[in-house]
Write a protein that holds these residues in place. Structure first.
Motif, PDB file in Angstrom:
ATOM      1  N   ARG A  57       0.985  -1.348   0.183  1.00 38.76           N
ATOM      2  CA  ARG A  57       0.069   0.087  -0.080  1.00 38.76           C
ATOM      3  C   ARG A  57       1.055   1.206  -0.099  1.00 38.76           C
ATOM      4  O   ARG A  57       0.526   2.186  -0.758  1.00 38.76           O
ATOM      5  CB  ARG A  57      -0.944   0.263   1.243  1.00 38.76           C
ATOM      6  CG  ARG A  57      -1.960  -1.252   1.294  1.00 38.76           C
ATOM      7  CD  ARG A  57      -2.626  -1.021   0.109  1.00 38.76           C
ATOM      8  NE  ARG A  57      -3.759   0.130   0.108  1.00 38.76           N
ATOM      9  CZ  ARG A  57      -4.152   0.670  -1.023  1.00 38.76           C
ATOM     10  NH1 ARG A  57      -3.875   0.316  -2.449  1.00 38.76           N
ATOM     11  NH2 ARG A  57      -5.020   1.772  -0.815  1.00 38.76           N
ATOM     12  N   ARG A  58       1.999   1.297   0.637  1.00 42.75           N
ATOM     13  CA  ARG A  58       2.846   2.391   0.864  1.00 42.75           C
ATOM     14  C   ARG A  58       3.386   2.836  -0.642  1.00 42.75           C
ATOM     15  O   ARG A  58       3.758   3.908  -0.826  1.00 42.75           O
ATOM     16  CB  ARG A  58       4.156   2.260   1.979  1.00 42.75           C
ATOM     17  CG  ARG A  58       4.637   3.384   2.022  1.00 42.75           C
ATOM     18  CD  ARG A  58       5.588   3.302   3.130  1.00 42.75           C
ATOM     19  NE  ARG A  58       6.856   2.515   2.726  1.00 42.75           N
ATOM     20  CZ  ARG A  58       7.591   1.328   3.239  1.00 42.75           C
ATOM     21  NH1 ARG A  58       6.924   0.840   4.236  1.00 42.75           N
ATOM     22  NH2 ARG A  58       8.542   0.652   2.587  1.00 42.75           N
ATOM     23  N   PHE A  59       3.709   1.572  -1.224  1.00 40.80           N
ATOM     24  CA  PHE A  59       4.441   1.760  -2.595  1.00 40.80           C
ATOM     25  C   PHE A  59       3.164   2.149  -3.689  1.00 40.80           C
ATOM     26  O   PHE A  59       3.621   2.298  -4.732  1.00 40.80           O
ATOM     27  CB  PHE A  59       5.083   0.401  -2.986  1.00 40.80           C
ATOM     28  CG  PHE A  59       6.256   0.129  -2.444  1.00 40.80           C
ATOM     29  CD1 PHE A  59       6.994   1.196  -1.693  1.00 40.80           C
ATOM     30  CD2 PHE A  59       6.657  -1.057  -2.048  1.00 40.80           C
ATOM     31  CE1 PHE A  59       8.212   1.060  -1.003  1.00 40.80           C
ATOM     32  CE2 PHE A  59       7.764  -1.388  -1.326  1.00 40.80           C
ATOM     33  CZ  PHE A  59       8.598  -0.385  -0.897  1.00 40.80           C
ATOM     34  N   GLY A  60       2.082   2.147  -3.252  1.00 46.01           N
ATOM     35  CA  GLY A  60       1.002   2.629  -4.363  1.00 46.01           C
ATOM     36  C   GLY A  60       0.140   1.320  -4.858  1.00 46.01           C
ATOM     37  O   GLY A  60      -0.596   1.950  -5.845  1.00 46.01           O
ATOM     38  N   PHE A  61       0.591   0.026  -4.688  1.00 49.25           N
ATOM     39  CA  PHE A  61      -0.184  -1.121  -5.293  1.00 49.25           C
ATOM     40  C   PHE A  61      -1.812  -1.317  -5.061  1.00 49.25           C
ATOM     41  O   PHE A  61      -2.021  -0.859  -3.756  1.00 49.25           O
ATOM     42  CB  PHE A  61       0.374  -2.238  -4.876  1.00 49.25           C
ATOM     43  CG  PHE A  61       1.894  -2.373  -5.457  1.00 49.25           C
ATOM     44  CD1 PHE A  61       2.033  -2.376  -6.961  1.00 49.25           C
ATOM     45  CD2 PHE A  61       2.778  -2.204  -4.694  1.00 49.25           C
ATOM     46  CE1 PHE A  61       3.166  -2.728  -7.557  1.00 49.25           C
ATOM     47  CE2 PHE A  61       4.224  -2.411  -5.191  1.00 49.25           C
ATOM     48  CZ  PHE A  61       4.408  -2.536  -6.520  1.00 49.25           C
ATOM     49  N   MET A  82       8.406 -14.163  -6.705  1.00 55.30           N
ATOM     50  CA  MET A  82       9.589 -13.217  -6.872  1.00 55.30           C
ATOM     51  C   MET A  82       9.535 -12.539  -8.406  1.00 55.30           C
ATOM     52  O   MET A  82       9.733 -11.377  -8.438  1.00 55.30           O
ATOM     53  CB  MET A  82      10.741 -13.739  -6.491  1.00 55.30           C
ATOM     54  CG  MET A  82      11.067 -14.009  -5.015  1.00 55.30           C
ATOM     55  SD  MET A  82      12.240 -15.065  -4.500  1.00 55.30           S
ATOM     56  CE  MET A  82      13.921 -14.075  -5.197  1.00 55.30           C
ATOM     57  N   ARG A  83       9.122 -13.380  -9.162  1.00 58.93           N
ATOM     58  CA  ARG A  83       9.124 -12.942 -10.709  1.00 58.93           C
ATOM     59  C   ARG A  83       8.029 -11.825 -11.050  1.00 58.93           C
ATOM     60  O   ARG A  83       8.223 -10.941 -11.543  1.00 58.93           O
ATOM     61  CB  ARG A  83       9.060 -14.090 -11.565  1.00 58.93           C
ATOM     62  CG  ARG A  83      10.335 -15.135 -11.401  1.00 58.93           C
ATOM     63  CD  ARG A  83      10.201 -16.172 -12.699  1.00 58.93           C
ATOM     64  NE  ARG A  83      11.503 -16.941 -12.648  1.00 58.93           N
ATOM     65  CZ  ARG A  83      12.693 -16.686 -13.125  1.00 58.93           C
ATOM     66  NH1 ARG A  83      13.063 -15.496 -13.662  1.00 58.93           N
ATOM     67  NH2 ARG A  83      13.537 -17.595 -12.935  1.00 58.93           N
ATOM     68  N   ALA A  84       6.819 -12.456 -10.231  1.00 62.32           N
ATOM     69  CA  ALA A  84       5.728 -11.495 -10.262  1.00 62.32           C
ATOM     70  C   ALA A  84       5.990 -10.081  -9.660  1.00 62.32           C
ATOM     71  O   ALA A  84       5.402  -9.048 -10.092  1.00 62.32           O
ATOM     72  CB  ALA A  84       4.397 -12.168  -9.686  1.00 62.32           C
ATOM     73  N   LEU A  88       5.444  -6.381 -11.106  1.00 61.11           N
ATOM     74  CA  LEU A  88       4.578  -5.569 -10.473  1.00 61.11           C
ATOM     75  C   LEU A  88       5.448  -4.040 -10.193  1.00 61.11           C
ATOM     76  O   LEU A  88       4.981  -3.127 -10.365  1.00 61.11           O
ATOM     77  CB  LEU A  88       4.147  -6.105  -8.995  1.00 61.11           C
ATOM     78  CG  LEU A  88       2.918  -6.835  -9.419  1.00 61.11           C
ATOM     79  CD1 LEU A  88       2.650  -7.439  -7.778  1.00 61.11           C
ATOM     80  CD2 LEU A  88       1.760  -6.210  -9.634  1.00 61.11           C
ATOM     81  N   ALA A  89       6.660  -4.386  -9.622  1.00 62.17           N
ATOM     82  CA  ALA A  89       7.599  -3.400  -9.128  1.00 62.17           C
ATOM     83  C   ALA A  89       7.875  -2.403 -10.473  1.00 62.17           C
ATOM     84  O   ALA A  89       7.744  -1.159 -10.395  1.00 62.17           O
ATOM     85  CB  ALA A  89       8.839  -3.672  -8.454  1.00 62.17           C
ATOM     86  N   ASP A  90       8.320  -2.957 -11.719  1.00 56.57           N
ATOM     87  CA  ASP A  90       8.497  -2.386 -12.752  1.00 56.57           C
ATOM     88  C   ASP A  90       7.361  -1.581 -13.257  1.00 56.57           C
ATOM     89  O   ASP A  90       7.561  -0.248 -13.801  1.00 56.57           O
ATOM     90  CB  ASP A  90       8.774  -3.298 -13.902  1.00 56.57           C
ATOM     91  CG  ASP A  90      10.334  -3.889 -13.679  1.00 56.57           C
ATOM     92  OD1 ASP A  90      11.298  -3.245 -13.035  1.00 56.57           O
ATOM     93  OD2 ASP A  90      10.520  -5.085 -14.498  1.00 56.57           O
TER      94      ASP A  90
END
Length: 122
Positions: A57-61, A82-84, A88-90
């Motif tokens: 949530r802090r990262f905005g997801f 980890m791959r997912a 998501l991070a990208d």
């Protein structure tokens, strides 16, 4: 040795969330506490999940992305998760970069208008 468990009130306090938030996370199946009668208890797994949820949530997801990501671990394991996470991070990094650029542009426009207005006064 029994793993430590938190009750509902302790969980809210530990993570500084409202009871409504905690109930909602259970409702959308982000958390699944143990139930004993009407009481809920949160073990190590739920504590770890809550940490990940709040970090996401802090990262905005969006919560649905977080839920899907947590499900990957349960169904496909750590490596798939980890791959997912990298994907998501990208995507989130690109979104945040776009927001930063928009904010930069808006701030520049506001400053310019402010300075113009100030110069018209003097």
């Amino acid at each position: 040795m029994t793993e430590p468990r938190l009750n509902f009130k302790e969980m809210c306090a530990k993570f500084d969330v409202t009871p409504r938030t905690l109930r909602y996370y259970e409702y959308i199946e982000l958390l699944s506490p143990e139930r004993e009668g009407r009481s809920r208890f949160y073990g190590a797994k739920e504590l770890a999940r809550m940490t990940l949820i709040l970090r996401g949530r802090r990262f905005g997801f969006p919560l649905e992305d977080i839920r899907q990501w947590l499900l990957i671990y349960e169904h496909e394991g750590t490596e798939a998760q980890m791959r997912a996470w990298i994907d998501l991070a990208d995507r989130q990094l690109a979104e945040l970069e776009e927001q930063r650029q928009q904010l930069h542009d808006t701030m520049g426009e506001l400053k310019s208008l402010r300075d113009e207005t100030e110069s018209n006064l003097g």
